[in-house]
Design a protein around this motif. Structure first.
Motif, short mmCIF file in Angstrom:
data_model
loop_
_atom_site.label_atom_id
_atom_site.label_comp_id
_atom_site.label_asym_id
_atom_site.label_seq_id
_atom_site.Cartn_x
_atom_site.Cartn_y
_atom_site.Cartn_z
N THR A 74 -5.30 -9.52 3.31
CA THR A 74 -4.20 -10.01 3.07
C THR A 74 -3.92 -10.34 1.34
O THR A 74 -3.10 -10.17 0.56
CB THR A 74 -3.73 -11.48 3.55
OG1 THR A 74 -3.86 -11.25 5.16
CG2 THR A 74 -2.58 -12.02 3.51
N LEU A 75 -5.29 -11.18 0.99
CA LEU A 75 -5.09 -11.40 -0.62
C LEU A 75 -5.28 -9.92 -1.33
O LEU A 75 -4.42 -9.59 -2.19
CB LEU A 75 -6.46 -12.15 -0.88
CG LEU A 75 -6.60 -13.48 -0.38
CD1 LEU A 75 -7.81 -14.05 -0.59
CD2 LEU A 75 -5.52 -14.40 -1.08
N THR A 76 -5.93 -8.90 -0.94
CA THR A 76 -6.20 -7.69 -1.59
C THR A 76 -4.62 -6.92 -1.46
O THR A 76 -4.09 -6.45 -2.50
CB THR A 76 -7.21 -6.75 -0.94
OG1 THR A 76 -8.44 -7.57 -1.07
CG2 THR A 76 -7.35 -5.45 -1.85
N GLY A 77 -4.21 -7.11 -0.26
CA GLY A 77 -2.96 -6.28 -0.01
C GLY A 77 -1.70 -6.81 -0.83
O GLY A 77 -0.85 -6.20 -1.00
N PHE A 78 -1.59 -8.18 -0.70
CA PHE A 78 -0.67 -8.89 -1.58
C PHE A 78 -0.54 -8.44 -3.00
O PHE A 78 0.32 -8.00 -3.95
CB PHE A 78 -0.61 -10.53 -1.57
CG PHE A 78 0.31 -10.94 -2.46
CD1 PHE A 78 1.53 -11.26 -1.93
CD2 PHE A 78 0.03 -11.60 -3.77
CE1 PHE A 78 2.31 -12.06 -2.56
CE2 PHE A 78 0.87 -12.39 -4.41
CZ PHE A 78 2.13 -12.46 -3.84
N GLY A 79 -2.03 -8.36 -3.64
CA GLY A 79 -1.97 -7.84 -5.13
C GLY A 79 -1.59 -6.47 -5.22
O GLY A 79 -0.82 -6.28 -6.07
N ALA A 80 -2.08 -5.68 -4.41
CA ALA A 80 -1.61 -4.31 -4.51
C ALA A 80 -0.24 -3.89 -4.27
O ALA A 80 0.18 -3.08 -4.92
CB ALA A 80 -2.75 -3.48 -3.49
N SER A 81 0.31 -4.59 -3.01
CA SER A 81 1.64 -4.37 -2.92
C SER A 81 2.55 -4.88 -3.86
O SER A 81 3.44 -4.15 -4.29
CB SER A 81 2.12 -5.16 -1.55
OG SER A 81 1.69 -6.62 -1.63
N ALA A 83 1.84 -4.86 -7.07
CA ALA A 83 1.73 -3.94 -8.11
C ALA A 83 2.46 -2.72 -8.12
O ALA A 83 3.13 -2.09 -8.82
CB ALA A 83 0.18 -3.64 -8.47
N LEU A 84 2.68 -2.18 -6.70
CA LEU A 84 3.20 -1.20 -6.27
C LEU A 84 4.70 -1.17 -6.36
O LEU A 84 5.57 -0.36 -6.74
CB LEU A 84 2.76 -0.61 -5.12
CG LEU A 84 1.44 -0.10 -4.79
CD1 LEU A 84 0.82 0.10 -3.38
CD2 LEU A 84 1.23 1.36 -5.27
N VAL A 85 4.96 -2.61 -6.01
CA VAL A 85 6.68 -2.88 -5.86
C VAL A 85 7.06 -3.04 -7.42
O VAL A 85 8.23 -2.64 -7.91
CB VAL A 85 6.91 -3.90 -5.05
CG1 VAL A 85 8.40 -4.46 -5.12
CG2 VAL A 85 6.75 -3.56 -3.43
N ARG A 86 6.39 -3.97 -8.04
CA ARG A 86 6.92 -4.06 -9.53
C ARG A 86 6.54 -3.32 -10.53
O ARG A 86 6.94 -3.48 -11.55
CB ARG A 86 6.71 -5.76 -9.75
CG ARG A 86 7.21 -6.86 -8.95
CD ARG A 86 8.81 -6.96 -9.22
NE ARG A 86 9.43 -7.93 -8.28
CZ ARG A 86 10.10 -7.65 -7.44
NH1 ARG A 86 10.21 -6.48 -6.79
NH2 ARG A 86 10.56 -8.66 -6.58
N GLY A 87 5.48 -2.47 -10.27
CA GLY A 87 4.72 -2.03 -11.32
C GLY A 87 5.35 -0.56 -11.73
O GLY A 87 6.30 -0.01 -10.76
N SER A 88 5.23 -0.02 -13.00
CA SER A 88 5.98 1.36 -13.28
C SER A 88 4.88 2.39 -13.84
O SER A 88 5.12 3.19 -14.74
CB SER A 88 7.13 0.97 -14.35
OG SER A 88 6.54 0.30 -15.44
N PHE A 89 3.84 2.15 -13.14
CA PHE A 89 2.70 2.91 -13.85
C PHE A 89 2.91 4.30 -13.20
O PHE A 89 3.38 4.41 -12.04
CB PHE A 89 1.34 2.30 -13.61
CG PHE A 89 1.05 1.89 -12.29
CD1 PHE A 89 0.71 3.02 -11.16
CD2 PHE A 89 1.45 0.76 -11.53
CE1 PHE A 89 0.12 2.61 -9.96
CE2 PHE A 89 1.38 0.39 -10.40
CZ PHE A 89 0.72 1.57 -9.42
N LYS A 93 2.99 6.82 -6.46
CA LYS A 93 3.03 7.32 -5.13
C LYS A 93 1.55 7.99 -4.47
O LYS A 93 1.08 7.70 -3.43
CB LYS A 93 3.99 8.50 -4.76
CG LYS A 93 5.26 8.17 -5.42
CD LYS A 93 6.16 9.39 -5.03
CE LYS A 93 7.82 8.88 -5.13
NZ LYS A 93 8.64 9.99 -5.11
N LEU A 94 0.74 8.40 -5.58
CA LEU A 94 -0.52 8.71 -5.19
C LEU A 94 -1.64 7.75 -4.69
O LEU A 94 -2.33 7.64 -3.79
CB LEU A 94 -1.37 9.70 -6.43
CG LEU A 94 -2.83 9.93 -6.14
CD1 LEU A 94 -2.89 11.16 -4.98
CD2 LEU A 94 -3.34 10.58 -7.44
N VAL A 95 -1.33 6.50 -5.72
CA VAL A 95 -2.04 5.49 -5.24
C VAL A 95 -1.81 4.73 -3.94
O VAL A 95 -2.53 4.41 -3.03
CB VAL A 95 -1.97 4.32 -6.24
CG1 VAL A 95 -2.65 3.05 -5.74
CG2 VAL A 95 -2.49 4.60 -7.89
#
Length: 257
Positions: A74-81, A83-89, A93-95
């Motif tokens: 849950t902690l890892t998934g929250f940070g990753a999700s 970053a994926l939703v708000r990030g523009s890196f 899609k590959l990540v």
């Protein structure tokens, strides 16, 4: 057409649910051997399950591992999700695709890889290691739920909090987490359930002192088929049903709110 389709779906659901119903009925058998329908009914096998130190030890192992997997995923998934939703890196899609690999790859392959690492590091039988490995397979489920939850959070609210002096961490704690809380709790519940019911990875990574409930059921089926196994299976079904009911209640409250 619609009545025929509804009838077909109802029959299909009945066929899928019927084995579960049979196991639950057998769990309340009062006989010495498994027989359907039972000649008598009692709670003797649930009492035998909860009164047996070995079964209780397996239950605690499953709970400890599931809590570790739930917290880490849950902690890892929250940070990753986030970053994926708000990030523009680049390569987003590959990540995301790589993050979802554990749900695509065969569990037996993942289990063998985890076992080789555990054997080299002398971690076979470690509850913490098993919990971390369960978190790996729970992470894709957490990601999918949290990505959907975070997409419903208005980014303007985050910008407003930042413009009023909130730091990034304070903004996450005060704005994002409360708004996405139903999704976070739902993701945590499914992560717990994924770990609690996992068999294959636990078969490779646990030893006699850290066997989980699914592993002990598996081993017991190889030695003898006794009604205690039906009681334990009914217990697992009950836990699964409780988690799904809690998730449905949370989603309903979130929609009403």
């Amino acid at each position: 057409m619609r009545p025929a389709l509804s009838t077909f779906v109802a029959l299909l659901c009945l066929v899928l649910i019927l084995p579960i119903g049979i196991v639950i009925v057998l769990a309340f058998s009062g006989g010495t051997f498994l027989k359907f329908p039972p000649d008598s009914y009692s709670l003797r096998w649930f009492i035998a399950f909860l009164g047996d130190e070995r079964w209780r030890a397996s239950l605690w192992s499953s709970l400890e591992i599931a809590v570790i997997a739930c917290a880490v995923a849950t902690l890892t998934g929250f940070g990753a999700s986030y970053a994926l939703v708000r990030g523009s890196f680049r390569l987003k899609k590959l990540v995301l695709s790589l993050s979802l690999l554990p749900i695509i790859a065969p569990t037996i392959v993942t289990s063998i890889a985890m076992y080789y690492v555990a054997a080299r590091l002398h971690l076979v039988g470690s509850l913490v290691w098993v919990g971390l490995c369960h978190a790996v397979i729970a992470l894709p489920v957490v990601l999918l739920i949290l990505i959907a939850a975070l997409q419903s959070v208005d980014p303007d609210l985050e910008r407003a909090a930042l413009s009023l002096g909130c730091g990034r961490l304070r903004m996450l704690r005060k704005v994002v987490v409360p708004l996405a809380l139903p999704g976070i709790v739902s993701a945590a519940l499914f992560a717990f359930l994924t770990s609690f019911d996992e068999l294959v990875i636990a078969l490779f990574l646990t030893d006699a002192s850290t066997q989980t409930l699914p592993v002990r059921i598996w081993n017991s089926l190889h030695l003898e088929v006794e009604p205690t196994i039906a009681a334990v299976s009914a217990f697992l079904i009950g836990v699964t049903g409780l988690v799904l009911a809690l998730d449905a209640l949370l989603r309903r409250r979130a929609r009403v709110g």
